[in-house]
Scaffold this active site. Structure first.
Site, PDB file in Angstrom:
ATOM      1  N   ARG A  25      38.904  72.412  68.276  1.00 60.90           N
ATOM      2  CA  ARG A  25      40.135  71.825  68.806  1.00 60.90           C
ATOM      3  C   ARG A  25      39.975  71.715  70.313  1.00 60.90           C
ATOM      4  O   ARG A  25      39.444  72.637  70.965  1.00 60.90           O
ATOM      5  CB  ARG A  25      41.350  72.698  68.481  1.00 60.90           C
TER       6      ARG A  25
ATOM      7  N   GLU B 263      44.664  64.545  72.722  1.00 61.13           N
ATOM      8  CA  GLU B 263      44.070  63.522  71.857  1.00 61.13           C
ATOM      9  C   GLU B 263      45.117  62.475  71.572  1.00 61.13           C
ATOM     10  O   GLU B 263      46.272  62.843  71.325  1.00 61.13           O
ATOM     11  CB  GLU B 263      43.603  64.151  70.536  1.00 61.13           C
TER      12      GLU B 263
ATOM     13  N   HIS C  74      37.242  62.526  67.487  1.00 64.66           N
ATOM     14  CA  HIS C  74      37.632  63.462  66.421  1.00 64.66           C
ATOM     15  C   HIS C  74      37.193  62.936  65.049  1.00 64.66           C
ATOM     16  O   HIS C  74      38.034  62.628  64.190  1.00 64.66           O
ATOM     17  CB  HIS C  74      39.148  63.722  66.456  1.00 64.66           C
TER      18      HIS C  74
HETATM   19  C1  GLV Z   1      39.982  68.502  61.432  1.00 64.73           C
HETATM   20  O1  GLV Z   1      40.002  68.598  62.606  1.00 64.73           O
HETATM   21  C2  GLV Z   1      40.406  69.524  60.530  1.00 64.73           C
HETATM   22  O2  GLV Z   1      40.982  70.536  60.973  1.00 64.73           O
HETATM   23  O3  GLV Z   1      40.195  69.357  59.335  1.00 64.73           O
END
Ligand code: GLV
Length: 335
Positions: A239, A268, A287
């Protein structure tokens, strides 16, 4: 009995949704933009369940505005978008999708390790900009080795373990840090437990695999960058706010570390004019850790099953707050 209304908060792989569509009145937000918060309040007001993507903040305000909500299933392994203690207080079980995305995310972490070490984006750009004819010497275009170096994995959950498995193929020495020492991982992947500071000092590559929480926010900041080797490369597929991004920018600009590969940013989406994007030693992707066709189908299937099972009074495939089950709103709808 009318079918329970479920909202799927973004367009996700339909292959996983067949059963959910059969047993529920399923609605899906198919627009490209994230659903505005006021629209969420309107559309979710009479829902029994949410199949939520991580852009949806599930907090007390939302739960109070949706008095029928009995189950929340996150289309992700991470669940920092959800106030889990409040869901538990309301008796709302929260599902997530661990496991099915671990290898795919580990593949991307490794891609970022390799791409930053070998300067892949920068080099591809040199070809496009016709710099190749001018930079052909044996000391041009150099990167750094990945094989036989030291990798520090912070967070030895299932994604961290898959990164360790890949590192073995590159003959890397792997150090790891975790809340609890994991002796089974040590045996299976030949990794060594180390204190956080030792990992920061000794690693050539550092890969982050921690969940985001109050304890892990800005887990890596200015002090941590100062401990790292000047040649170190940091990779974050966890994250964005686990890393203090302003401190990262300074550390890269000042040469305190050599590179960064980021799949996640804070905030983000990252804006296209973010100063990090001007640094050739930083690679940022949007991401995409779990973004393969196969994995997105598995995630949609698991998230949907978490809802269907809850509505039938069966345990979720993965529930982050099993203590919520059987109290408050979580009574089964189907026998
Ligand atoms: C993606 O970031 C997830 O947490 O699956």
């Amino acid at each position: 009995m009318s079918k329970p209304k479920i909202y799927v908060t973004r367009l996700i792989a339909p292959e996983g949704l067949t059963e959910l569509q059969q047993v529920c009145e399923m609605h899906m937000w198919e627009q490209k933009e994230i659903m505005p918060r006021d629209v969420q309040f309107q559309l979710f007001a009479d829902c029994k369940g949410l199949l939520a993507t991580t852009d949806i903040i599930v907090d007390r305000e939302l739960l109070e505005a949706c008095p029928n909500l009995q189950v929340v299933s996150n289309h992700a392994v991470g669940f920092d978008n959800i106030d889990v203690p409040v869901c538990t207080e309301f008796g709302i079980p929260v599902g997530n999708t661990p496991g099915v995305l671990s290898e795919t995310t580990a593949d991307l972490a490794f891609t970022l390790i390799l791409a930053t070490a070998r300067r892949v984006m920068e080099m591809a750009d040199r070809v496009k900009k016709d710099i190749w004819p001018k930079k052909t010497g044996m000391l041009d275009n150099l990167g750094t080795d990945v094989h036989h170096t030291t990798l520090g994995i912070i967070g030895m959950g299932s994604i961290g373990r898959e990164v360790a498995r890949r590192a073995a193929g590159f003959n890397m020495t792997v150090l790891y840090h975790n809340r609890r020492r994991d002796e089974s991982a040590e045996q299976e992947f030949d990794v060594m437990y180390a204190e956080r500071e030792d990992i920061l000092r000794q690693s050539d590559f550092i890969s982050l695999h921690l969940p985001l929480s109050h304890e892990t926010e800005h887990y890596i900041g200015a002090n941590e960058f100062k401990l790292m080797k000047r040649s170190a490369i940091i990779v974050n597929t966890a994250r964005g706010s686990i890393v203090d991004q302003a401190a990262l920018l300074e550390a890269l600009r000042n040469g305190e570390i050599a590179g960064a590969g980021l799949d996640v940013t804070d905030p983000e989406p990252m804006r296209g004019d973010d100063p990090l994007l001007d640094l050739p030693q930083a690679i940022v992707v949007p991401h995409i850790g779990s973004a393969t066709y196969q994995t997105r189908i598995r995630m949609s299937d698991m998230a949907a099953q978490n809802i269907v099972r809850t509505l039938c009074g069966k345990p979720m495939l993965s529930c982050v707050n099993p203590e919520a089950i059987g109290k408050g709103r979580s009574a089964p709808l189907f026998e």
